[in-house]
Design a protein around this motif. Structure first.
Motif, PDB file in Angstrom:
ATOM      1  N   UNK A   1      37.342  45.726  48.465  1.00  0.00           N
ATOM      2  CA  UNK A   1      36.208  46.139  49.214  1.00  0.00           C
ATOM      3  C   UNK A   1      34.984  45.052  49.128  1.00  0.00           C
ATOM      4  N   UNK A   2      34.856  44.808  47.466  1.00  0.00           N
ATOM      5  CA  UNK A   2      33.797  43.704  47.598  1.00  0.00           C
ATOM      6  C   UNK A   2      34.034  42.437  48.176  1.00  0.00           C
ATOM      7  N   UNK A   3      35.178  41.895  47.936  1.00  0.00           N
ATOM      8  CA  UNK A   3      35.622  40.651  48.646  1.00  0.00           C
ATOM      9  C   UNK A   3      35.445  40.749  50.009  1.00  0.00           C
ATOM     10  N   UNK A   4      35.807  41.759  50.916  1.00  0.00           N
ATOM     11  CA  UNK A   4      35.416  41.884  52.233  1.00  0.00           C
ATOM     12  C   UNK A   4      33.976  42.074  52.486  1.00  0.00           C
ATOM     13  N   UNK A   5      33.176  42.748  51.660  1.00  0.00           N
ATOM     14  CA  UNK A   5      31.859  42.752  51.957  1.00  0.00           C
ATOM     15  C   UNK A   5      31.232  41.216  51.736  1.00  0.00           C
ATOM     16  N   UNK A   6      31.637  40.634  50.791  1.00  0.00           N
ATOM     17  CA  UNK A   6      31.050  39.110  50.542  1.00  0.00           C
ATOM     18  C   UNK A   6      31.564  38.181  51.524  1.00  0.00           C
ATOM     19  N   UNK A   7      32.649  38.475  52.164  1.00  0.00           N
ATOM     20  CA  UNK A   7      33.210  37.518  53.097  1.00  0.00           C
ATOM     21  C   UNK A   7      32.029  37.656  54.413  1.00  0.00           C
ATOM     22  N   UNK A   8      31.955  39.029  54.788  1.00  0.00           N
ATOM     23  CA  UNK A   8      31.329  39.145  55.943  1.00  0.00           C
ATOM     24  C   UNK A   8      29.735  39.207  55.970  1.00  0.00           C
ATOM     25  N   UNK A   9      29.342  39.488  54.532  1.00  0.00           N
ATOM     26  CA  UNK A   9      27.832  39.536  54.532  1.00  0.00           C
ATOM     27  C   UNK A   9      27.178  38.146  54.164  1.00  0.00           C
ATOM     28  N   UNK A  10      28.101  37.221  53.592  1.00  0.00           N
ATOM     29  CA  UNK A  10      27.514  36.132  53.294  1.00  0.00           C
ATOM     30  C   UNK A  10      26.865  35.426  54.275  1.00  0.00           C
ATOM     31  N   UNK A  11      27.545  34.966  55.478  1.00  0.00           N
ATOM     32  CA  UNK A  11      27.173  34.137  56.258  1.00  0.00           C
ATOM     33  C   UNK A  11      25.825  34.820  57.174  1.00  0.00           C
ATOM     34  N   UNK A  12      25.818  36.221  57.206  1.00  0.00           N
ATOM     35  CA  UNK A  12      24.766  36.827  57.601  1.00  0.00           C
ATOM     36  C   UNK A  12      23.355  36.656  56.900  1.00  0.00           C
ATOM     37  N   UNK A  13      23.543  36.618  55.634  1.00  0.00           N
ATOM     38  CA  UNK A  13      22.309  36.427  54.695  1.00  0.00           C
ATOM     39  C   UNK A  13      21.997  35.022  54.421  1.00  0.00           C
ATOM     40  N   UNK A  14      22.914  34.237  54.304  1.00  0.00           N
ATOM     41  CA  UNK A  14      22.803  32.713  53.842  1.00  0.00           C
ATOM     42  C   UNK A  14      22.978  31.611  54.742  1.00  0.00           C
TER      43      UNK A  14
ATOM     44  N   UNK B   1      31.178  46.796  61.067  1.00  0.00           N
ATOM     45  CA  UNK B   1      29.991  47.488  61.689  1.00  0.00           C
ATOM     46  C   UNK B   1      28.512  46.659  61.008  1.00  0.00           C
ATOM     47  N   UNK B   2      28.636  46.648  59.797  1.00  0.00           N
ATOM     48  CA  UNK B   2      27.411  46.127  59.168  1.00  0.00           C
ATOM     49  C   UNK B   2      26.903  44.637  59.347  1.00  0.00           C
ATOM     50  N   UNK B   3      28.265  43.897  59.292  1.00  0.00           N
ATOM     51  CA  UNK B   3      27.714  42.665  59.032  1.00  0.00           C
ATOM     52  C   UNK B   3      28.098  41.531  60.238  1.00  0.00           C
ATOM     53  N   UNK B   4      29.220  41.752  60.883  1.00  0.00           N
ATOM     54  CA  UNK B   4      29.739  41.129  61.930  1.00  0.00           C
ATOM     55  C   UNK B   4      29.161  41.124  63.211  1.00  0.00           C
ATOM     56  N   UNK B   5      28.274  39.991  63.944  1.00  0.00           N
ATOM     57  CA  UNK B   5      27.540  40.230  65.117  1.00  0.00           C
ATOM     58  C   UNK B   5      28.506  40.407  66.209  1.00  0.00           C
ATOM     59  N   UNK B   6      28.043  41.200  67.077  1.00  0.00           N
ATOM     60  CA  UNK B   6      28.856  41.578  68.307  1.00  0.00           C
ATOM     61  C   UNK B   6      29.993  42.728  68.178  1.00  0.00           C
TER      62      UNK B   6
END
Length: 487
Positions: A262-275, A455-460
Motif C-alpha cells: 500500500x505504501x509503495x503504491x502511495x509513494x509512486x503516485x503521490x511523489x510526482x504530485x508533491x515533488x 483517485x487521490x493522486x493521479x491527475x485525470x
C-alpha cells in the motif's frame, strides 16, 4: 580488484561468458539426458547453474551489468514458476549485495573528495560496507555532530564501466529476453544507458533527495532521509534502520506485505504530485519497512542501499512507514504525472473505446500510419488495468504471469495488437517504473487499495465534474459544522 574492472577486454570477456555459458550448459544437459537422468531434473539443474553464473558475472562487474540485473529482478514474478524458482534467489541477491570495494580504495576516494583530514568529519566510520550496489557502496558511520549516517562512495571508473557494460549487453539482449516474457530487453538497456550520467552525478541526486525530504518531512507514511553532505563521488545522508523490502518479500507476514504494498503504491503516485519528480528505481533494495517506534526515534536513512535492522518494535503494522532510498534516477515531471494517463485509465474502465483510442492516437501511442479497432484496443487494456477497476486488489505472481503470457504468446490477438502500439519517449520511464512497481507488488503478494491512491493522486483519473461535486460536498460539510459550532 582495486576498483571496477575497467579494461574493455576484461569486461567484454566476462559478459561474453554469459551466452557461451548458456550454450555450454545446454550441451551438458543433453549429455545428462542421454545418460538417463530425467529431463525435469536436468532442466532444474541447468536453470540453477545459469542463475549462479548470472549472479556471479553481474555481481563481479557491478556497473551496468549489475544495474540490468537489478532491473530484471523485479520482473521475475512474471516468469513461470518452474523457470522463476532458480532465478529468484540469484536475482534477489543483486538487489542487496555485490562483492565489496577494497578498503584502501574507499579511503583513497574519501581522501580525494573530502580532503586529507576526512576522518575528522566522522566520530566513527565502519570500513566494512553495509551494502554494495551498481555504481557505489554504502558505509555506516557517525557524523561529527553525532548523527548516524550512510556514506555512499562511488566506484572509481563507474561511468566508463556502466557505458561499456550496457553497450555490450545490448548485443546479448535477445538471449536475455526469455527472462522476462513479453518485454523487449533492448529498449530497457538503452534507457538505462541514457540515465547513466544522471546517476553518476551525486549533486543531482542530492538535489532530488532534498526535494523529497522537504516534501515528505511530516508525512505519516513515508520517510526520506536528509542529505548531510555531498561532494563528487561521495554522498552522506541520514541513516534508517528498518526491514528491507526484500526480506518482507521472502519472510514478511501478510500484514507486513499488505502495508508495504500500500505504501509503495502511495509513494509512486503521490511523489510526482508533491515533488515534480518520479523515483525511477523501484527495486526492493531501495525500500525499508519502518516500525513506528524506529521512525519516532528520529533514525536516519541508509543511502543507496542502506542496511536494514531487526523488527523488534511494538505497534500496529498498519502504522508502519516506508523508508525510501536512492534518488540517483528520477524522472522530472514538473506538472506531476501526465493527466493523459489518468484520463485514459478512467475512460478505459468506463468502456469508452472510441474516446480512449483517440486519446492514445493524439499522444502518439498509436502512430498515424497504424489503424486499429478501438474495441480491440479496449480488450487489450482491460485485463492489464484490473487492479484499478476494484476497490481492493491482491497482486499475485499468477496474475502477472497470465498477463505476461497473454502478451508474449505470438498466436494471441493481444500479442499482435501490442506489436502495433508505440511508447512515446516521454512515457518510457513512467512505463518502466509502473511495470517495476507492479512486479514488486506481485512479489509481495500484497492486497492493495490501488484505486484509492489513483483517485487521490493521479491527475485525470477522477472526472472534473466528480471532483467539483466532491469539493462542494466538503465545503457544505464544513459550513454545516460551522453552523453547528456557532449554535
Amino acid at each position: 580488484m582495486s576498483d571496477l574492472p575497467r579494461k574493455a577486454v576484461t569486461r567484454t570477456a566476462k559478459l561474453a561468458a554469459l551466452p557461451l555459458g548458456f550454450a555450454g550448459r545446454a550441451t551438458w544437459g543433453l549429455g545428462k539426458r542421454i545418460g538417463g537422468k530425467s529431463a525435469e531434473i536436468v532442466s532444474r539443474e541447468l536453470q540453477q547453474r545459469t542463475a549462479d553464473q548470472l549472479f556471479k558475472v553481474l555481481g563481479e562487474l557491478k556497473g551496468g551489468a549489475m544495474k540490468l540485473g537489478q532491473a530484471l529482478s523485479v520482473f521475475e514474478s512474471a516468469l513461470p514458476e518452474e523457470v522463476a524458482g532458480p532465478y529468484r534467489a540469484a536475482l534477489t541477491k543483486l538487489q542487496e549485495a555485490a562483492p565489496p570495494m577494497p578498503t584502501r580504495t574507499v579511503h583513497a576516494v574519501l581522501e580525494e573528495r573530502l580532503g586529507a583530514e576526512w576522518r575528522d568529519l566522522f566520530m566513527e566510520f565502519d570500513d566494512k560496507p553495509a551494502a554494495a550496489a551498481s555504481i557505489g557502496q554504502v558505509h555506516r558511520a557517525v557524523w561529527h555532530d553525532g548523527r548516524e549516517v550512510a556514506v555512499k562512495v562511488q566506484y572509481p571508473g563507474a561511468g566508463q564501466a556502466l557505458l561499456s557494460d550496457l553497450n555490450q549487453l545490448s548485443r546479448f539482449a535477445r538471449l536475455l529476453g526469455p527472462l522476462v516474457p513479453g518485454m523487449d530487453i533492448k529498449p530497457l538497456i538503452t534507457e538505462l544507458r541514457d540515465r547513466v550520467s544522471e546517476e553518476l552525478d551525486y549533486e543531482l541526486e542530492a538535489a532530488a533527495q532534498r526535494q523529497h525530504a522537504e516534501q515528505f518531512a511530516d508525512d505519516p507514511d513515508v520517510v526520506v532521509p536528509e542529505v548531510v553532505h555531498q561532494s563528487d563521488q561521495v554522498l552522506v545522508t541520514e541513516w534508517i534502520d528498518g526491514i528491507p523490502m526484500a526480506d518482507v518479500i521472502t519472510d514478511g507476514t501478510p500484514e507486513q506485505r499488505d502495508r508495504a504494498g500500500q505504501l509503495l503504491a502511495r509513494f509512486l503516485f503521490s511523489g510526482p504530485a508533491r515533488t515534480g519528480l518520479l523515483h525511477a528505481d523501484p527495486h526492493p533494495g531501495n525500500f525499508r519497512l519502518l516500525p513506528v517506534a524506529a521512525t519516532e526515534a528520529g533514525d536516519g536513512a541508509g543511502g543507496e542501499d542502506g542496511a536494514g535492522g531487526e523488527d523488534g518494535q511494538d505497534g500496529s503494522v498498519g502504522q508502519w512507514r516506508l523508508g525510501v532510498l536512492d534518488f540517483g534516477t528520477v524522472d522530472r515531471l514538473p506538472g506531476g504525472l501526465p493527466a493523459t494517463i489518468g484520463t485514459s485509465l478512467r475512460m478505459t474502465i468506463d468502456g469508452e473505446a472510441e474516446a480512449v483510442y483517440e486519446l492514445l492516437r493524439e499522444e502518439g501511442f498509436v502512430k498515424d500510419s497504424i489503424d486499429l479497432d478501438p474495441e480491440a484496443v479496449l480488450e487489450y487494456l482491460l485485463p492489464i488495468i484490473e487492479p484499478a477497476q476494484v476497490d481492493e486488489f491482491t497482486f499475485t505472481r499468477s496474475w502477472i504471469r497470465q498477463q505476461a503470457a497473454r502478451i508474449a504468446d505470438v498466436r494471441s490477438p493481444a500479442h499482435q495488437l501490442g506489436k502495433q502500439l508505440n511508447l512515446p519517449p516521454a512515457y518510457l520511464l513512467i512505463h518502466r517504473v509502473t511495470l517495476s512497481t507492479i512486479g514488486v507488488l506481485c512479489q509481495l503478494g500484497a492486497t492493495v487499495r490501488l484505486r484509492q491512491e489513483l483517485e487521490d493522486w493521479l491527475p485525470g483519473f477522477v472526472a472534473e465534474e466528480a471532483e467539483e461535486a466532491a469539493e462542494g460536498d466538503e465545503i457544505g460539510a464544513a459550513e454545516e459544522d460551522g453552523v453547528v459550532a456557532g449554535a
